[in-house]
Design a protein around this motif. Sequence first.
Motif, PDB file in Angstrom:
ATOM      1  N   GLY A   1     -12.633 -11.212   8.456  1.00  0.00           N
ATOM      2  CA  GLY A   1     -11.537 -10.687   9.263  1.00  0.00           C
ATOM      3  C   GLY A   1     -10.415 -10.114   8.432  1.00  0.00           C
ATOM      4  N   ILE A   2      -9.388  -9.642   9.142  1.00  0.00           N
ATOM      5  CA  ILE A   2      -8.197  -9.108   8.488  1.00  0.00           C
ATOM      6  C   ILE A   2      -6.979  -9.860   8.998  1.00  0.00           C
ATOM      7  N   ASP A   3      -5.915  -9.791   8.225  1.00  0.00           N
ATOM      8  CA  ASP A   3      -4.647 -10.427   8.571  1.00  0.00           C
ATOM      9  C   ASP A   3      -3.539  -9.378   8.518  1.00  0.00           C
ATOM     10  N   GLU A   4      -2.474  -9.651   9.240  1.00  0.00           N
ATOM     11  CA  GLU A   4      -1.229  -8.893   9.114  1.00  0.00           C
ATOM     12  C   GLU A   4      -1.377  -7.396   9.371  1.00  0.00           C
ATOM     13  N   LEU A   5      -2.227  -7.001  10.310  1.00  0.00           N
ATOM     14  CA  LEU A   5      -2.387  -5.580  10.629  1.00  0.00           C
ATOM     15  C   LEU A   5      -1.100  -5.042  11.237  1.00  0.00           C
ATOM     16  N   ARG A   6      -0.604  -3.950  10.652  1.00  0.00           N
ATOM     17  CA  ARG A   6       0.602  -3.293  11.161  1.00  0.00           C
ATOM     18  C   ARG A   6       0.381  -1.784  11.172  1.00  0.00           C
ATOM     19  N   TRP A   7       0.653  -1.175  12.327  1.00  0.00           N
ATOM     20  CA  TRP A   7       0.700   0.276  12.423  1.00  0.00           C
ATOM     21  C   TRP A   7       2.151   0.653  12.239  1.00  0.00           C
ATOM     22  N   VAL A   8       2.481   1.147  11.072  1.00  0.00           N
ATOM     23  CA  VAL A   8       3.872   1.339  10.657  1.00  0.00           C
ATOM     24  C   VAL A   8       4.461   2.636  11.203  1.00  0.00           C
ATOM     25  N   LYS A   9       3.687   3.709  11.151  1.00  0.00           N
ATOM     26  CA  LYS A   9       4.122   5.031  11.630  1.00  0.00           C
ATOM     27  C   LYS A   9       2.948   5.693  12.335  1.00  0.00           C
ATOM     28  N   PRO A  10       3.230   6.581  13.274  1.00  0.00           N
ATOM     29  CA  PRO A  10       2.134   7.276  13.953  1.00  0.00           C
ATOM     30  C   PRO A  10       1.360   8.191  13.001  1.00  0.00           C
ATOM     31  N   VAL A  11       0.100   8.384  13.344  1.00  0.00           N
ATOM     32  CA  VAL A  11      -0.772   9.332  12.654  1.00  0.00           C
ATOM     33  C   VAL A  11      -1.021  10.485  13.615  1.00  0.00           C
ATOM     34  N   TYR A  12      -0.874  11.707  13.105  1.00  0.00           N
ATOM     35  CA  TYR A  12      -0.962  12.901  13.942  1.00  0.00           C
ATOM     36  C   TYR A  12      -2.077  13.817  13.456  1.00  0.00           C
ATOM     37  N   PRO A  13      -2.629  14.609  14.369  1.00  0.00           N
ATOM     38  CA  PRO A  13      -3.549  15.657  13.921  1.00  0.00           C
ATOM     39  C   PRO A  13      -2.855  16.523  12.865  1.00  0.00           C
ATOM     40  N   GLY A  14      -3.588  16.856  11.824  1.00  0.00           N
ATOM     41  CA  GLY A  14      -3.022  17.606  10.698  1.00  0.00           C
ATOM     42  C   GLY A  14      -2.653  16.719   9.529  1.00  0.00           C
ATOM     43  N   ASP A  15      -2.514  15.425   9.757  1.00  0.00           N
ATOM     44  CA  ASP A  15      -2.256  14.494   8.652  1.00  0.00           C
ATOM     45  C   ASP A  15      -3.517  14.360   7.797  1.00  0.00           C
ATOM     46  N   THR A  16      -3.324  13.964   6.559  1.00  0.00           N
ATOM     47  CA  THR A  16      -4.421  13.599   5.665  1.00  0.00           C
ATOM     48  C   THR A  16      -4.096  12.216   5.117  1.00  0.00           C
ATOM     49  N   LEU A  17      -5.023  11.289   5.322  1.00  0.00           N
ATOM     50  CA  LEU A  17      -4.788   9.897   4.945  1.00  0.00           C
ATOM     51  C   LEU A  17      -5.409   9.565   3.597  1.00  0.00           C
ATOM     52  N   ARG A  18      -4.828   8.561   2.938  1.00  0.00           N
ATOM     53  CA  ARG A  18      -5.359   8.012   1.694  1.00  0.00           C
ATOM     54  C   ARG A  18      -5.024   6.536   1.651  1.00  0.00           C
ATOM     55  N   CYS A  19      -5.696   5.797   0.758  1.00  0.00           N
ATOM     56  CA  CYS A  19      -5.532   4.343   0.671  1.00  0.00           C
ATOM     57  C   CYS A  19      -5.038   3.907  -0.697  1.00  0.00           C
ATOM     58  N   GLU A  20      -4.335   2.795  -0.700  1.00  0.00           N
ATOM     59  CA  GLU A  20      -4.025   2.045  -1.913  1.00  0.00           C
ATOM     60  C   GLU A  20      -4.373   0.596  -1.638  1.00  0.00           C
ATOM     61  N   THR A  21      -4.962  -0.070  -2.625  1.00  0.00           N
ATOM     62  CA  THR A  21      -5.306  -1.481  -2.466  1.00  0.00           C
ATOM     63  C   THR A  21      -4.764  -2.282  -3.644  1.00  0.00           C
ATOM     64  N   GLU A  22      -4.489  -3.543  -3.375  1.00  0.00           N
ATOM     65  CA  GLU A  22      -4.078  -4.483  -4.421  1.00  0.00           C
ATOM     66  C   GLU A  22      -4.737  -5.827  -4.135  1.00  0.00           C
ATOM     67  N   ILE A  23      -5.398  -6.392  -5.151  1.00  0.00           N
ATOM     68  CA  ILE A  23      -6.004  -7.715  -5.011  1.00  0.00           C
ATOM     69  C   ILE A  23      -4.887  -8.751  -5.061  1.00  0.00           C
ATOM     70  N   LEU A  24      -4.775  -9.537  -3.993  1.00  0.00           N
ATOM     71  CA  LEU A  24      -3.706 -10.530  -3.882  1.00  0.00           C
ATOM     72  C   LEU A  24      -4.119 -11.907  -4.381  1.00  0.00           C
ATOM     73  N   GLU A  25      -5.351 -12.295  -4.084  1.00  0.00           N
ATOM     74  CA  GLU A  25      -5.842 -13.614  -4.509  1.00  0.00           C
ATOM     75  C   GLU A  25      -7.351 -13.625  -4.426  1.00  0.00           C
ATOM     76  N   LYS A  26      -7.954 -14.595  -5.093  1.00  0.00           N
ATOM     77  CA  LYS A  26      -9.396 -14.804  -5.009  1.00  0.00           C
ATOM     78  C   LYS A  26      -9.695 -16.279  -5.187  1.00  0.00           C
TER      79      LYS A  26
END
Length: 147
Positions: A83-108
Motif C-alpha cells: 500500500g501507500i501512505d500520505e497520498l496528497r493531491w497538492v495542485k491540479p493537473v491539466y491537459p498540456g501538463d507534462t509530469l515527472r517524478c522524484e523519489t527518496e528512500i526514507l527507510e528500509k
Amino acid sequence: MRYFEDIAVGETASFGHYPVTRDDVIAFAQKYDPQPFHLSDEAAAATHFGRLAASGWHTAAMTMAMLVEQGTVDPQASLGSPGIDELRWVKPVYPGDTLRCETEILEKRASASRPEMGLFKSRVSVFNQDDVMVMTFVSNVMIATRP
C-alpha cells in the motif's frame, strides 16, 4: 537487478516524462471518475479548477506508469506493494501538463517473518513542467533479498 541489499536510505532519483492530454483526461474520467470537472470544459470553468482537470486517480495512474517505466531502466526485484501512505493531491493537473517524478528512500527493514524479502519506504513526489509539485505519497515496497 537491484535487491534489498542494494537500496540505500537517502538515495534519490529523478525520472519520467508523461504528457497529459485532454483526450486521456476525459477518457479516464468517463471510465473511473465521471465528475463534471473531469469531463467538461464548461462544468470545470465554473469550479475552483477553472478549466478541465485530471482526476487525482488519473494522476496516480500516470505516476504508476512512470514508476514502471523507470523499472525497465533501473530494474529492482520488486515483489509488489502492501500500500501507500500520505497520498496528497497538492495542485491540479491539466491537459498540456507534462509530469515527472522524484523519489527518496526514507527507510528500509528486513522482513521479520520472510527472510527472502525486505521492505522499504520511498517518498514519491510528482511535478509538472513548471516544477510545481502536484502529488506526493509514501510508497511501501516489498523487495527480494539477494539470492
